[in-house]
Design an enzyme around this catalytic site. Structure first.
Site, PDB file in Angstrom:
ATOM      1  NE  ARG A   1      -4.330   1.394   0.259  1.00  0.00           N
ATOM      2  CZ  ARG A   1      -5.376   1.154   1.047  1.00  0.00           C
ATOM      3  NH1 ARG A   1      -5.369   0.131   1.860  1.00  0.00           N
ATOM      4  NH2 ARG A   1      -6.424   1.952   1.036  1.00  0.00           N
TER       5      ARG A   1
ATOM      6  CB  ALA B   1      -6.848  10.423   6.138  1.00  0.00           C
ATOM      7  CG  ASP B   2      -5.691   5.314   2.747  1.00  0.00           C
ATOM      8  OD1 ASP B   2      -5.443   4.108   2.868  1.00  0.00           O
ATOM      9  OD2 ASP B   2      -6.834   5.749   2.472  1.00  0.00           O
ATOM     10  CG  HIS B   3       0.269   9.679   3.558  1.00  0.00           C
ATOM     11  ND1 HIS B   3       1.171   8.956   2.807  1.00  0.00           N
ATOM     12  CD2 HIS B   3       1.020  10.438   4.394  1.00  0.00           C
ATOM     13  CE1 HIS B   3       2.409   9.256   3.159  1.00  0.00           C
ATOM     14  NE2 HIS B   3       2.343  10.172   4.121  1.00  0.00           N
TER      15      HIS B   3
ATOM     16  CB  ALA C   1      -3.650  10.689   0.404  1.00  0.00           C
TER      17      ALA C   1
END
Length: 353
Positions: A75, A232-234, A242
């Protein structure tokens, strides 16, 4: 009781195959940034419990490092796996350097560290849910009324160790008796909203309505949406985030309608080593996800496809705040809050570059 995406006991790991939901419940696969990080580390723990790695301390540490480096490629947009891999590898190195250290002791230390990550994720998610619910209610319903929340993709028990992040906020609102209803988007092209979030909401009997991605603006205009809460992933230093593609347009639409837009994510998703969202690597997915549905071609043969899995929401559109287990912060406050955590011994400086 929440659904279980991860079933772990010492030496055994089962992962719910979410590609089969809502029609079948079978344990074997994994998705969701926090869950991927946890499963990556726990899978290594199961291998170590079974005797993988070695013989010898140097060979064991090399096995741990190599396995974790490979898992990080699963990922690239999410920071959780890279941070978890760094911390777990550092644990193996430090334990191996201890005078008199044995292979068994290094194995046990790494395994226990992975298990503690699972326990912490669940605690953090509950804190995110409760802190986010309280902040949202103070912002949009200080008089004690109920609220309607719109969310995107899947950020619940199926994406984490349990409870969830953005969906955890919705759970907490429901438990407080303050949720009128939740709107969940279908989240094309992989339909995590209709397949997974809707499944969780129905499972827990939380009042909810499924809408198409293209209906979000109409829902905000006509269906009484009080706030938008996404995961959120980031999250980077200036507060840009992101998340699943489609989040950016929800933030723009919420801003137009004067609706608070919240991002809910653990501090492990925050990365101070990147300054802005433009520095985040965006994963692109196979075009077939758009051209086919359940193996049936729906798009004209020969059409070009662009299929980014994530988009970047600029920090100025996050008008409600960024909800973490440490508190709820305006994007411009996030860096100072995380730096304070680092000064107290935390690790929020991002993955190794």
């Amino acid at each position: 009781m929440s659904l279980e995406a991860i079933r772990y006991s010492r030496g055994s790991l089962q992962i719910l195959n979410q590609l089969l939901l809502p029609h079948q419940s079978r344990y074997e696969a994994v998705r969701g940034a926090p869950a991927i990080a946890l499963v990556g580390c726990l899978s290594l723990a199961v291998e170590l419990q079974g005797g993988a790695g070695g013989p010898g301390l140097a060979a064991l540490v090399a096995f741990v490092r190599d396995a974790l480096s490979f898992l990080v490629t699963a990922r690239p947009t999410a920071v959780n796996m890279a941070r978890a891999a760094r911390d777990l590898a550092a644990t193996a190195v430090q334990e191996a350097k201890r005078e008199g250290a044995t292979e068994d002791e290094v194995r046990e230390r790494v395994i226990r560290c992975a298990e503690l990550m699972l326990e912490k994720d669940l605690r953090d998610n509950r804190s995110i849910g409760d802190l986010g619910a309280q902040h949202l209610l103070q912002r949009v319903a200080p008089g004690g009324g109920k609220v309607t929340v719109l969310t995107h993709c899947n950020t619940g028990a199926l994406a984490t160790a349990g409870y969830g992040t953005a969906l955890g906020v919705i759970r907490s609102l429901h438990h407080l008796g303050r949720l009128e209803q939740a709107f969940c988007t279908e989240t094309r092209p992989y339909n995590q909203g209709s397949r997974l979030t809707a499944f969780e909401l129905v499972y827990e009997q939380i009042p909810a309505t499924l809408i198409g991605d293209s209906m979000a603006a109409a829902a905000m205009a006509h269906r009484g949406v009080s706030a938008v809460v996404v995961g959120a992933d980031h999250v980077v230093a200036n507060g840009d985030t992101a998340n699943k593609v489609g989040t950016y347009q929800l933030a723009i639409t919420a801003k137009h309608h004067g609706i608070p837009f919240y991002v809910a994510a653990p501090s492990s998703s925050c990365n101070l080593s990147l300054e802005t969202g433009q520095d985040i690597v965006i994963e692109e997915r196979p075009g077939q996800e758009l051209t086919d549905i359940n193996g049936v071609r729906i798009a004209a043969p020969g059409i070009g496809v662009w299929n980014p899995a994530f988009d970047i929401t600029p920090h100025e559109l996050i008008t409600g705040g960024i909800i973490t287990e440490l508190g709820v912060f305006a994007p411009e406050e996030l860096r100072a809050a995380l730096n304070s955590t680092v000064s107290q011994g935390g690790h929020l400086d991002g993955p190794p570059q």
